[in-house]
Design an enzyme around this catalytic site. Structure first.
Site, PDB file in Angstrom:
ATOM      1  N   ASP A  96       0.839  -1.195   0.000  1.00 47.06           N
ATOM      2  CA  ASP A  96       0.000   0.000   0.000  1.00 47.06           C
ATOM      3  C   ASP A  96       0.880   1.253   0.000  1.00 47.06           C
ATOM      4  O   ASP A  96       1.762   1.380  -0.842  1.00 47.06           O
ATOM      5  CB  ASP A  96      -0.961  -0.070   1.197  1.00 47.06           C
ATOM      6  CG  ASP A  96      -2.023   1.003   1.211  1.00 47.06           C
ATOM      7  OD1 ASP A  96      -2.981   0.898   0.432  1.00 47.06           O
ATOM      8  OD2 ASP A  96      -1.873   1.952   2.007  1.00 47.06           O
ATOM      9  N   ARG A  97       0.681   2.181   0.921  1.00 50.08           N
ATOM     10  CA  ARG A  97       1.482   3.410   0.939  1.00 50.08           C
ATOM     11  C   ARG A  97       2.971   3.100   1.090  1.00 50.08           C
ATOM     12  O   ARG A  97       3.820   3.788   0.515  1.00 50.08           O
ATOM     13  CB  ARG A  97       1.043   4.333   2.090  1.00 50.08           C
ATOM     14  CG  ARG A  97      -0.438   4.620   2.194  1.00 50.08           C
ATOM     15  CD  ARG A  97      -1.020   5.254   0.959  1.00 50.08           C
ATOM     16  NE  ARG A  97      -0.437   6.557   0.664  1.00 50.08           N
ATOM     17  CZ  ARG A  97      -0.728   7.255  -0.430  1.00 50.08           C
ATOM     18  NH1 ARG A  97      -1.583   6.775  -1.316  1.00 50.08           N
ATOM     19  NH2 ARG A  97      -0.170   8.432  -0.640  1.00 50.08           N
ATOM     20  N   ARG A 100       4.612   2.520  -2.119  1.00 43.70           N
ATOM     21  CA  ARG A 100       4.892   3.764  -2.846  1.00 43.70           C
ATOM     22  C   ARG A 100       6.200   4.393  -2.345  1.00 43.70           C
ATOM     23  O   ARG A 100       6.982   4.937  -3.128  1.00 43.70           O
ATOM     24  CB  ARG A 100       3.714   4.721  -2.712  1.00 43.70           C
ATOM     25  CG  ARG A 100       2.421   4.093  -3.208  1.00 43.70           C
ATOM     26  CD  ARG A 100       1.229   5.021  -3.258  1.00 43.70           C
ATOM     27  NE  ARG A 100       0.029   4.227  -3.533  1.00 43.70           N
ATOM     28  CZ  ARG A 100      -0.262   3.700  -4.722  1.00 43.70           C
ATOM     29  NH1 ARG A 100       0.541   3.917  -5.740  1.00 43.70           N
ATOM     30  NH2 ARG A 100      -1.360   2.972  -4.892  1.00 43.70           N
ATOM     31  N   HIS A 143     -11.466   7.209  -1.388  1.00 43.54           N
ATOM     32  CA  HIS A 143     -10.811   7.909  -0.286  1.00 43.54           C
ATOM     33  C   HIS A 143      -9.612   8.730  -0.736  1.00 43.54           C
ATOM     34  O   HIS A 143      -9.181   9.641  -0.028  1.00 43.54           O
ATOM     35  CB  HIS A 143     -10.370   6.902   0.781  1.00 43.54           C
ATOM     36  CG  HIS A 143      -9.325   5.936   0.304  1.00 43.54           C
ATOM     37  ND1 HIS A 143      -9.584   4.966  -0.636  1.00 43.54           N
ATOM     38  CD2 HIS A 143      -8.013   5.808   0.630  1.00 43.54           C
ATOM     39  CE1 HIS A 143      -8.484   4.274  -0.871  1.00 43.54           C
ATOM     40  NE2 HIS A 143      -7.522   4.766  -0.126  1.00 43.54           N
ATOM     41  N   TRP A 144      -9.039   8.446  -1.916  1.00 42.04           N
ATOM     42  CA  TRP A 144      -7.884   9.208  -2.378  1.00 42.04           C
ATOM     43  C   TRP A 144      -8.203  10.698  -2.446  1.00 42.04           C
ATOM     44  O   TRP A 144      -7.430  11.521  -1.945  1.00 42.04           O
ATOM     45  CB  TRP A 144      -7.452   8.699  -3.762  1.00 42.04           C
ATOM     46  CG  TRP A 144      -6.521   7.526  -3.711  1.00 42.04           C
ATOM     47  CD1 TRP A 144      -6.793   6.285  -3.226  1.00 42.04           C
ATOM     48  CD2 TRP A 144      -5.166   7.500  -4.164  1.00 42.04           C
ATOM     49  NE1 TRP A 144      -5.690   5.476  -3.351  1.00 42.04           N
ATOM     50  CE2 TRP A 144      -4.681   6.188  -3.930  1.00 42.04           C
ATOM     51  CE3 TRP A 144      -4.329   8.435  -4.765  1.00 42.04           C
ATOM     52  CZ2 TRP A 144      -3.378   5.808  -4.263  1.00 42.04           C
ATOM     53  CZ3 TRP A 144      -3.031   8.056  -5.101  1.00 42.04           C
ATOM     54  CH2 TRP A 144      -2.557   6.761  -4.851  1.00 42.04           C
ATOM     55  N   TYR A 201      -1.485  10.936   2.121  1.00 39.68           N
ATOM     56  CA  TYR A 201      -2.263  11.012   0.882  1.00 39.68           C
ATOM     57  C   TYR A 201      -2.166  12.394   0.240  1.00 39.68           C
ATOM     58  O   TYR A 201      -2.084  12.517  -0.984  1.00 39.68           O
ATOM     59  CB  TYR A 201      -3.738  10.683   1.160  1.00 39.68           C
ATOM     60  CG  TYR A 201      -4.019   9.209   1.269  1.00 39.68           C
ATOM     61  CD1 TYR A 201      -4.383   8.457   0.158  1.00 39.68           C
ATOM     62  CD2 TYR A 201      -3.926   8.555   2.499  1.00 39.68           C
ATOM     63  CE1 TYR A 201      -4.646   7.106   0.257  1.00 39.68           C
ATOM     64  CE2 TYR A 201      -4.186   7.192   2.601  1.00 39.68           C
ATOM     65  CZ  TYR A 201      -4.545   6.473   1.485  1.00 39.68           C
ATOM     66  OH  TYR A 201      -4.797   5.130   1.582  1.00 39.68           O
ATOM     67  N   HIS A 262      -6.997  -6.904   0.575  1.00 43.08           N
ATOM     68  CA  HIS A 262      -5.921  -5.923   0.433  1.00 43.08           C
ATOM     69  C   HIS A 262      -4.722  -6.198   1.339  1.00 43.08           C
ATOM     70  O   HIS A 262      -3.581  -5.912   0.970  1.00 43.08           O
ATOM     71  CB  HIS A 262      -6.496  -4.537   0.740  1.00 43.08           C
ATOM     72  CG  HIS A 262      -5.509  -3.420   0.672  1.00 43.08           C
ATOM     73  ND1 HIS A 262      -4.734  -3.176  -0.443  1.00 43.08           N
ATOM     74  CD2 HIS A 262      -5.171  -2.461   1.586  1.00 43.08           C
ATOM     75  CE1 HIS A 262      -3.974  -2.109  -0.220  1.00 43.08           C
ATOM     76  NE2 HIS A 262      -4.217  -1.671   0.997  1.00 43.08           N
TER      77      HIS A 262
END
Length: 284
Positions: A96-97, A100, A143-144, A201, A262
C-alpha cells in the site's frame, strides 16, 4: 525474537521492529496500519535476513511532524534508517502506501536496492492517470480524493476514528479475522496520527505526482528485479497489474494471492512467504 527499537534519524525518531541476522530486508506498511502488520511473516524471513519493519513517518510510534510526507522524504527516512543499521544495500518490500515509499526509494537510490516487492498497488502516477468516475466512487479508491482535502477528513473521521477505520477493514478484506485491528485502532487514536495519515495522501498530489512525472519524462525505469503481489479481491485486482508495472520496470514478475483482500501479509501469510522466499533467496 522480534525486538522493538527507536532510531534517532536527525530530527525524526522512528520506531521499528527488528529480527534476525544477515542481509537487510526492510518491510514497509501501508494505511491504516503500522509496522506491526508484518509480524506474521517476520520470523520465517528472519531465518535468512535482518528483517526491519519500521513505522513510517507519521505512523505508529514514529514522530508525526507537520511536513515531509512526500514519498521522496519518506524514502529518505528509510534510507537513513538503513544506514544507521550499517547497511548500504537493502532489499525492500512494501504494501500500500509503504510500497509507494519503496518505489520512490528504488528510483532515488538506484544500485542500492537489490530486489523490490510491491504489494497490492500500481504506481502512483498510474493511479492518477487512470482516475475517472468509476474509480472516484469505488470502495477501493474514493478515499484518495477525500483524504486530499485540507482539514475536512480530520473533522469528520475524527468524530469516530474507530468507525471510520473499521469501514476500510471491512470493505478491503476477505480474511478480516486475521488482522489485528485493535492494534491499528489504538495507533490512529494517538494525537496527530489521523492527520499524519491524511498528509501521506495529501502529498500524492501535487508533490509525488510531480516527482513521478519528472522520472517518467526522463525515461527512468526500475532496472532491479521487481515482484508484484496482489489479492484476488484486493484494491489492485481490477487492473492488469503486471502489464502496468512493466511500463515502469524492466524485470517484473508477480502473482495474485487467492482468497485474499488488500492486507496480504496478514490475510494470507503462508502464500506471501512462499512468493517472498522464491523471489528473495538465491537458488543453488
Amino acid at each position: 525474537m522480534v525486538e522493538s527499537r527507536m532510531a534517532d534519524l536527525g530530527g525524526l525518531r522512528m520506531h521499528y521492529l527488528i529480527e534476525g541476522d544477515g542481509p537487510l530486508l526492510v518491510l514497509l506498511h501501508g494505511w491504516p496500519q503500522t509496522g506491526h502488520c508484518w509480524r506474521p511473516i517476520m520470523p520465517s524471513l528472519a531465518e535468512h535476513f535482518t528483517v526491519v519493519a519500521p513505522d513510517l513517518r507519521g505512523y505508529g510510534r514514529t514522530d508525526k511532524p507537520a511536513t515531509g510526507y512526500d514519498k521522496r522524504t519518506m524514502a529518505a527516512d528509510i534510507h537513513a534508517l538503513a544506514r544507521s543499521l550499517g547497511h548500504s544495500t537493502i532489499m525492500l518490500a512494501g504494501h500500500d502506501r509503504g510500497a509507494r515509499v519503496a518505489h520512490r526509494y528504488a528510483l532515488d537510490h538506484p544500485g542500492e536496492v537489490e530486489r523490490l516487492v510491491v504489494m497490492d498497488i500500481i504506481p502512483t502516477r498510474e493511479m492518477w492517470r487512470r482516475f475517472d468516475m468509476k474509480t472516484g466512487v469505488a470502495a477501493s479508491t474514493w478515499h484518495w480524493t477525500f483524504h486530499l482535502q485540507p482539514d475536512l477528513p480530520e473533522l469528520l473521521a475524527g468524530q469516530n476514528v474507530r468507525a471510520y477505520l473499521n469501514y476500510f477493514f471491512e470493505k478491503w478484506t476477505v480474511q478480516r479475522s486475521r488482522l489485528e485491528v485493535e492494534e491499528y485502532m489504538r495507533a490512529f487514536e494517538q494525537p496527530g496520527a489521523l492527520r499524519a495519515g491524511f498528509d501521506d495522501y495529501r502529498a500524492s498530489f501535487p508533490h509525488d505526482a510531480e516527482h513521478d512525472d519528472a522520472d517518467w519524462d526522463a525515461g527512468r525505469r526500475l532496472e532491479l528485479p521487481v515482484l508484484a503481489l496482489w489479492g484476488a479481491a484486493g484494491l489492485a485486482s481490477r487492473v492488469p497489474v503486471l502489464d502496468v508495472w512493466r511500463d515502469y520496470a524492466l524485470d517484473v514478475r508477480g502473482a495474485e494471492i487467492s482468497d485474499c483482500g488488500h492486507f496480504l501479509a496478514e490475510e494470507q501469510p503462508d502464500a506471501v512467504l512462499a512468493h517472498l522466499h522464491d523471489f528473495l533467496l538465491p537458488r543453488d
